[in-house]
Design an enzyme around this catalytic site. Structure first.
Site, PDB file in Angstrom:
ATOM      1  N   ASP A  28       0.855  -1.186   0.000  1.00 40.82           N
ATOM      2  CA  ASP A  28       0.000   0.000   0.000  1.00 40.82           C
ATOM      3  C   ASP A  28       0.892   1.237   0.000  1.00 40.82           C
ATOM      4  O   ASP A  28       1.687   1.441   0.921  1.00 40.82           O
ATOM      5  CB  ASP A  28      -0.903   0.001   1.243  1.00 40.82           C
ATOM      6  CG  ASP A  28      -2.037   1.009   1.127  1.00 40.82           C
ATOM      7  OD1 ASP A  28      -1.993   1.848   0.222  1.00 40.82           O
ATOM      8  OD2 ASP A  28      -2.966   0.951   1.963  1.00 40.82           O
TER       9      ASP A  28
ATOM     10  N   ASP B 151      -3.308   2.482  -5.590  1.00 44.22           N
ATOM     11  CA  ASP B 151      -2.148   2.486  -4.696  1.00 44.22           C
ATOM     12  C   ASP B 151      -2.028   1.214  -3.855  1.00 44.22           C
ATOM     13  O   ASP B 151      -1.332   1.187  -2.849  1.00 44.22           O
ATOM     14  CB  ASP B 151      -2.207   3.702  -3.766  1.00 44.22           C
ATOM     15  CG  ASP B 151      -3.491   3.779  -2.962  1.00 44.22           C
ATOM     16  OD1 ASP B 151      -4.339   2.866  -3.087  1.00 44.22           O
ATOM     17  OD2 ASP B 151      -3.665   4.759  -2.213  1.00 44.22           O
ATOM     18  N   GLU B 152      -2.686   0.128  -4.289  1.00 41.54           N
ATOM     19  CA  GLU B 152      -2.770  -1.065  -3.448  1.00 41.54           C
ATOM     20  C   GLU B 152      -2.644  -2.322  -4.298  1.00 41.54           C
ATOM     21  O   GLU B 152      -3.285  -2.450  -5.337  1.00 41.54           O
ATOM     22  CB  GLU B 152      -4.119  -1.042  -2.718  1.00 41.54           C
ATOM     23  CG  GLU B 152      -4.300  -2.100  -1.681  1.00 41.54           C
ATOM     24  CD  GLU B 152      -5.656  -1.960  -0.986  1.00 41.54           C
ATOM     25  OE1 GLU B 152      -5.868  -2.692  -0.011  1.00 41.54           O
ATOM     26  OE2 GLU B 152      -6.497  -1.141  -1.426  1.00 41.54           O
TER      27      GLU B 152
END
Length: 390
Positions: free
Chosen positions: A12, A106-107
Site C-alpha cells: 500500500d 495504490d494497493e
C-alpha cells in the site's frame, strides 16, 4: 480459499497522492497537506500524516477539514500524474512476482506461494519493497501473511512506510489483541452493533459462538467469526494486464465517412464503458483497432488516467482514431479495447468531483439494466445508421 502454506503480500503506497506531490515539490515535506476538492463542496481525497494529527481524514468534507486544519496546504491534484506513478509501481511488481492483483491505484496483492522453496519469502518481500522505494522515491508499506485480509491488516499496522510479517501459525497472536474496528469492512454501524454485544476485540469475536454471530449479523457474522480465527482467502485474482474488455463491429459495406466511423466508435466505447462499470472496474489503457478493406489491421493504444467515464473514454478513443486513420481509405472493421483494469474501489478524481459524474453514469446504467441497453443512448449514436454486423 485459504491455501495451506500460502504467502500473500499486501503493498500500500502511503498517502499516495500526497506522496507524489511531495516527490514533485519537496518543500511540502513535513507540512499538513490535503489533496481534495474545492472548499465549498469538495471532499478530502487524501492527506498527509501531519494533517491527520488535526483529525483530517479521507472522504471528509473540505469545509470541515479546513476548520480542523486552517493552515493546511490544499492541492487540487492531478490524476494523470498519480496514474503515471501507479503504473510505474505496477510495472515493477509485475516484473518481480509470479502473480499479483492490482486492487486500487495504490494497493496491490502478490502471491508468493511456492517461492519459499527458492527464496526466503520474507527477505524477498523486504527487498522488493526497498526496490520500489529506491526506484520511485515513494513510501510504501506492506504486510506478509497466509491470507489477504491478514496481510492488509498487517500493512495498516506497519504504516507509515513499514513492513510487518505475520508468520504462519501466529495469525491469532496478531489478530486477537486488535480492536474490532481494525477488521477490514467493519464500519461504524457494525462496530456499534458489535460493541452492544460486548465485543470489543477480535478475540472477543473469536470466543463468541458462531451461531450467535450469524443470528445477529447474518452472513457477515459468519465472515467475522472466520476472520477472527485467522481464516481467510489466499486467492490473488491474477494480473491486471491479462484482463481486458473489448467490442468491435464489422461493416456490411466498407466505410470512408469519418462522421459515420466516429459514431460507431462512440457506440463501441460506450458499450465498453458500460461493461466496465458493471464489473466495477476502471481502465488505464485504451486501444483502437482498424481493419481496412484489404484486411490490413492496425491497432494503436495509449495509457490514460484511470477512469470509467464515457466522456473521457470517448474523447480519447476519437483522438487515437484521428491520429492514425488514413483518410479516404475504406474501413471494414473498427474496435475498442480497454486494458490495465483495476477495481473501481480505487479513488477516482474526487478533487474534481468525478465521483458525481461516475454516479450519474451508474444511474443511467441502472436504467439500461431495467429497461434494456437501448433505453438510453447518446445523441451521437441515436440517428439511424447503416446496418453493420455486431
Amino acid at each position: 480459499m485459504q491455501i495451506p502454506g500460502s504467502y500473500i503480500v499486501h503493498f500500500d503506497l502511503d498517502s499516495f497522492f500526497v506522496a507524489v506531490e511531495i516527490l514533485l515539490d519537496p518543500s511540502l515535506k513535513g507540512k499538513p497537506v490535503i489533496v481534495g476538492g474545492s472548499a465549498s463542496r469538495g471532499v478530502v481525497s487524501t492527506c498527509s500524516y501531519e494533517a491527520r494529527k488535526y483529525g483530517v481524514h479521507s472522504a471528509m468534507p473540505m469545509q470541515r477539514a479546513m476548520r480542523l486544519c486552517p493552515h493546511a496546504v490544499v492541492l487540487r491534484g492531478n490524476y494523470e500524474r498519480y496514474s503515471h506513478y501507479s503504473k510505474t509501481v505496477t510495472e515493477i511488481i509485475a516484473s518481480k512476482v509470479p502473480l499479483y492483483q492490482k486492487a486500487s491505484i495504490d494497493e496491490f496483492y502478490c502471491d508468493l506461494t511456492g517461492m519459499d522453496r527458492f527464496f526466503g519469502v520474507s527477505q524477498y518481500t523486504r527487498e522488493l519493497r526497498e526496490y520500489i522505494i529506491r526506484e520511485t522515491g515513494l513510501p510504501i508499506s506492506c504486510g506478509l501473511s497466509s491470507a489477504k485480509f491478514i496481510s492488509k491488516m498487517a500493512t495498516n499496522e506497519a504504516k507509515p512506510n513499514g513492513f510487518l510479517e505475520i508468520p504462519h501459525g501466529k495469525e491469532k497472536d496478531f489478530l486477537w489483541p486488535l480492536g474490532i474496528e481494525k477488521i477490514n469492512g467493519v464500519g461504524k454501524q457494525t462496530e456499534q452493533r458489535l460493541r452492544k454485544l460486548g465485543l470489543h476485540t477480535i478475540k472477543d469475536i473469536a470466543l463468541t459462538p458462531r451461531d450467535l454471530l450469524v443470528g445477529q449479523l447474518g452472513k457477515w457474522g459468519e465472515d467475522l467469526w472466520r476472520k477472527s480465527q485467522g481464516m481467510g482467502s489466499g486467492e490473488v485474482e491474477g494480473r491486471w494486464d491479462q484482463k481486458s474488455m473489448s467490442h468491435e463491429t464489422t461493416f456490411h459495406e466498407n466505410q470512408t465517412d469519418v462522421g459515420f466511423l466516429h459514431k460507431k466508435l462512440v457506440a463501441l466505447t460506450e458499450r465498453n464503458a458500460y461493461d466496465l462499470r458493471q464489473d466495477h472496474k476502471l481502465t488505464g489503457c485504451i486501444t483502437v483497432k482498424i481493419r481496412y478493406s484489404d484486411f490490413e489491421t492496425i491497432s494503436r493504444q495509449e495509457s490514460i488516467a484511470y477512469t470509467a467515464l464515457d466522456d473521457e473514454l470517448i474523447g480519447k478513443a476519437k483522438a487515437i482514431f484521428d491520429k492514425f486513420y488514413q483518410k479516404g481509405r475504406p474501413v471494414r472493421l473498427i474496435g475498442v479495447r480497454f486494458s490495465q483494469l483495476a477495481d473501481d474501489g480505487m479513488q477516482m478524481d474526487l478533487f474534481n468531483r468525478q465521483d458525481d459524474k461516475l454516479n450519474l453514469y451508474k444511474a443511467v446504467d441502472a436504467i439500461k439494466n431495467r429497461f434494456g441497453t437501448g433505453a438510453v443512448s447518446k445523441a451521437a449514436t441515436s440517428k439511424r445508421l447503416p446496418k453493420d454486423k455486431k
